[in-house]
Design an enzyme around this catalytic site. Sequence first.
Site, PDB file in Angstrom:
ATOM      1  CB  CYS A 212     -40.800 -24.329  11.586  1.00  0.00           C
ATOM      2  SG  CYS A 212     -41.661 -22.898  10.893  1.00  0.00           S
ATOM      3  CB  ALA A 213     -41.679 -27.986  16.348  1.00  0.00           C
ATOM      4  N   GLY A 217     -35.580 -31.161  18.046  1.00  0.00           N
ATOM      5  CA  GLY A 217     -34.430 -30.904  18.909  1.00  0.00           C
ATOM      6  C   GLY A 217     -34.576 -29.625  19.717  1.00  0.00           C
ATOM      7  CG  ASP A 280     -35.413 -23.700  13.263  1.00  0.00           C
ATOM      8  OD1 ASP A 280     -34.571 -22.961  12.725  1.00  0.00           O
ATOM      9  OD2 ASP A 280     -35.238 -24.920  13.434  1.00  0.00           O
ATOM     10  CB  CYS A 333     -29.466 -23.871   9.192  1.00  0.00           C
ATOM     11  SG  CYS A 333     -30.659 -24.688   8.096  1.00  0.00           S
TER      12      CYS A 333
END
Length: 398
Positions: A212-213, A217, A280, A333
């Site tokens: 999930c790039a 970053g 991610d 996150c």
Amino acid sequence: FERFLAVLIEHFARRSLATIDGDVLHILRLSLYQLLHLDRVPASAVVNDAVDLARHAPRSGAAGFVNAVLRATLRDRSRLPLPERPESTSDRAGALRYLGITHSHPEWLVARWLDRYGFDATERWVRFNNETPRLTLRVNTLRAGREDVAAALARDGIETEPTPHAPDGLIVISGNPLRTPSAGLYFVQDQASQLVSHAVAAHAGERVLDLCASPGGKTVAMAADMRDTGLLVACDVRSRRVGLLSQTVRASGAQRTRLVRLSTSGQLPFQPLFDRVLVDAPCSGLGTIRRDPDIRWRRREHDLQVFASEQVAILHRAAAVVRTGGRLVYATCSSEPEENEAVIESFLSQHPGFAGIDLRDEHPSTLAPLLDARGMLRTLPFAHGLEAFFAAALERRA
């Protein structure tokens, strides 16, 4: 500050929000925030501008109403009708009113934090979320070192300081690096986000998959860890996000990174040959309220289980392409356990060939202060002064 402002508007307007015209409500919210939290425009000018705008509202008398509410607020600004800090932290109802209304957070969310971490930590957390964050950069070490980039920025009048936890980060103290061509020397990336690539711990010559790039970053950070050798495959599912990812990778100068657009379901088009796979995962984003203030109002508690189901499904897909002895890293996150520990536990219960990795054995300095008792990365606003991120590393043993 939606909840905070709602209480003030209802108090000084002496009516419920539901009875106030939508355009007028927007004018009041914007103007009250400006009066109470900004200081570059004189109060009289704020009120005059609001009244002028209200004259265009469809309801007659809107201008006088706006003027009355704003001036009443100004008269009482030193004693606003907001819940005060409870004298006893055992007063749960008082604590929730104070944390939720005075610091403008959803009650369901502060109740969760209060139950897990206690009053003092939750108070520090909501204060942290309402602060204005400084811009944080990650130096592209494929092109230059942190000290060299800091010196280059200083020559352009941009003052920075090293991030205390992320070894390649810079916090902008003054100046605006976004107005200066970066030449791929740095990218905007939150400090907590920068730490995720350290949990991946990619090495030169390896095969690494970033599922999930976008926006890229972490991809660029891993390319630097690999010294731009081996093979790094960076993926996303939407064409717009793949386009953004492509821009980041191109600017970084990474040569051994390949981009793939994936379908949203089904098996991944790869064999089980990757040494490292990073998921991610899309998540609630509740760990990033300071940088995305509105997200606290867009999320509901029942959303957490929806995200968790999707996250487990992504991990299932990713597991199939990790080689034996390889590493699968899951990151979010989010601050909430349903999206973090619970996802890991659900995955491990269905994949006995995987086991958790205690990152404390690998990171005696960089991540050590940020690892929990199970060796998982967990940054917390009240403890570390960072947004709430989570990362867990798993090894495929069979």
